[in-house]
Design a protein around this motif. Structure first.
Motif, PDB file in Angstrom:
ATOM      1  N   LEU A  11      -4.695  11.452  -0.583  1.00 20.02           N
ATOM      2  CA  LEU A  11      -4.260   9.980  -0.279  1.00 20.02           C
ATOM      3  C   LEU A  11      -3.881   9.637   0.964  1.00 20.02           C
ATOM      4  O   LEU A  11      -3.428   8.765   1.198  1.00 20.02           O
ATOM      5  N   TYR A  53      -1.648  10.950   3.424  1.00 20.29           N
ATOM      6  CA  TYR A  53      -0.466  11.329   4.123  1.00 20.29           C
ATOM      7  C   TYR A  53      -0.712  12.303   5.328  1.00 20.29           C
ATOM      8  O   TYR A  53      -1.776  12.893   5.207  1.00 20.29           O
ATOM      9  N   GLN A  84       0.682   6.519  -7.107  1.00 18.94           N
ATOM     10  CA  GLN A  84      -0.364   7.274  -7.163  1.00 18.94           C
ATOM     11  C   GLN A  84      -0.132   8.900  -7.111  1.00 18.94           C
ATOM     12  O   GLN A  84      -0.535   9.720  -7.596  1.00 18.94           O
ATOM     13  N   ARG A 127       0.424   3.721  -3.098  1.00 14.93           N
ATOM     14  CA  ARG A 127       0.191   5.131  -2.765  1.00 14.93           C
ATOM     15  C   ARG A 127       1.266   6.297  -3.313  1.00 14.93           C
ATOM     16  O   ARG A 127       0.633   7.319  -3.873  1.00 14.93           O
ATOM     17  N   ARG A 177       0.681  -1.206   0.205  1.00 17.27           N
ATOM     18  CA  ARG A 177      -0.072   0.069   0.108  1.00 17.27           C
ATOM     19  C   ARG A 177       0.753   1.198   0.152  1.00 17.27           C
ATOM     20  O   ARG A 177       0.534   2.101  -0.554  1.00 17.27           O
ATOM     21  N   GLN A 178       2.134   1.418   0.693  1.00 19.43           N
ATOM     22  CA  GLN A 178       2.796   2.482   0.685  1.00 19.43           C
ATOM     23  C   GLN A 178       3.412   2.695  -0.828  1.00 19.43           C
ATOM     24  O   GLN A 178       3.390   4.055  -1.050  1.00 19.43           O
TER      25      GLN A 178
END
Length: 234
Positions: free
Chosen positions: A194, A196, A176, A173, A169-170
Motif C-alpha cells: 500500500l 507506506y 484497506q 488506504r 486517500r489516507q
C-alpha cells in the motif's frame, strides 16, 4: 454481537448500502471513512434519521441493545447542493422529522427508504435536485487525470466532500490496510503493498483511522467490534 450486511449499488450516487443490528454489544469502534451517509436507526420503537459526514479519526460509539440501523453511503463527488460539505466532516445533521414511513430530506417529506429501496430514494433526490454529482471529483479520487489544473480539482474535491484529496486517500488506504491485516497479511507486506514508508508509518495510520494495532487486527483479540469495512474494486 453486531450483525451487519452490505451490498454494492449500480447507482453512480451510491457507494454502498448497509444494515445492521446490535445485540449484547455496548460499544463499537467507528472506523474513519471518507464518505458521507444517510442513516436511519430504530431503538425501542422510535425511528431516527440523520446525515453523517465523513469521519477523519476512529471513535468509539454506543450500540443500543436491540437497535436496528440502515445506511446509504454516497460516492465521492455526490453532495448536498444547499449544505457546505465541510460542515458535515466529523458531524451529524439530524432530520427534523421522521416516522416509520416518511422522513424530511432536502426540506421535503419523502417515503422512508429501506435496504432494498435505496436506489429509488436516491433517484428521486437527484431528480429533485436534492443531490448533485461532480464526476470530476469521482475521477480524481479514483486516480484519474482530469483535464483541469490541480488547484481547480482540489477545490472541487473539497467542495463536494469536505476533505482534501490527500485526506481521502489516507483514510481509504488505512481501511484497506485493516482489511488486509484481518485477512492475515503480514504488516511488512501491507507496508510494501500500500505504499507506506515503513511499519511505524502504518502503525500511526491504523491508530488514527482504525483505532487498532496491526496485531489486534490480525488476531481479532478485541471484543469491541469495528464498524463496516469492505473491499472495493480499487
Amino acid at each position: 454481537m453486531l450483525e451487519t450486511e452490505h451490498r454494492p449499488s449500480d447507482s453512480p450516487y451510491i457507494a454502498r448500502v448497509w444494515r445492521g443490528r446490535g445485540a449484547g454489544v455496548e460499544r463499537m469502534t467507528s472506523v474513519a471513512t471518507s464518505h458521507w451517509e444517510f442513516v436511519v436507526w430504530t431503538h425501542r420503537g422510535r425511528v431516527h434519521a440523520a446525515v453523517r459526514g465523513p469521519e477523519t479519526v476512529a471513535t468509539v460509539a454506543d450500540v443500543p441493545d436491540g437497535s436496528e440501523s440502515f445506511g446509504i453511503s454516497f460516492t465521492h463527488g455526490t453532495s448536498l447542493p444547499h449544505v457546505a460539505m465541510a460542515r458535515l466532516v466529523d458531524a451529524q445533521l439530524d432530520s427534523p422529522h421522521v416516522t416509520s414511513r416518511a422522513v424530511v430530506f432536502g426540506d421535503e417529506e419523502r417515503p422512508l427508504p429501506t435496504f432494498d429501496t435505496a436506489e429509488q430514494f436516491v433517484r428521486r433526490l437527484a431528480a429533485d435536485g436534492a443531490l448533485v454529482r461532480d464526476p470530476v471529483v469521482a475521477d480524481a479520487v479514483a486516480g484519474g487525470t482530469p483535464r483541469l489544473g490541480s488547484r481547480s480539482v482540489q477545490r472541487r474535491v473539497a467542495a463536494a466532500t469536505g476533505l482534501t484529496l490527500g485526506a481521502i486517500r489516507q483514510i481509504d488506504r488505512a481501511r484497506q490496510a485493516a482489511i488486509l491485516l484481518q485477512e492475515g497479511a503480514a504488516p511488512l507486506d501491507v507496508v510494501h503493498r500500500l505504499g507506506y514508508y515503513d511499519q511505524p508509518h502504518l502503525a500511526r495510520a491504523l491508530k488514527r483511522f482504525v483505532g487498532r494495532t496491526a496485531t489486534q487486527l490480525r488476531r481479532g483479540t478485541i471484543a469491541e467490534p469495528l464498524s463496516l469495512l469492505y473491499k472495493t474494486e480499487s
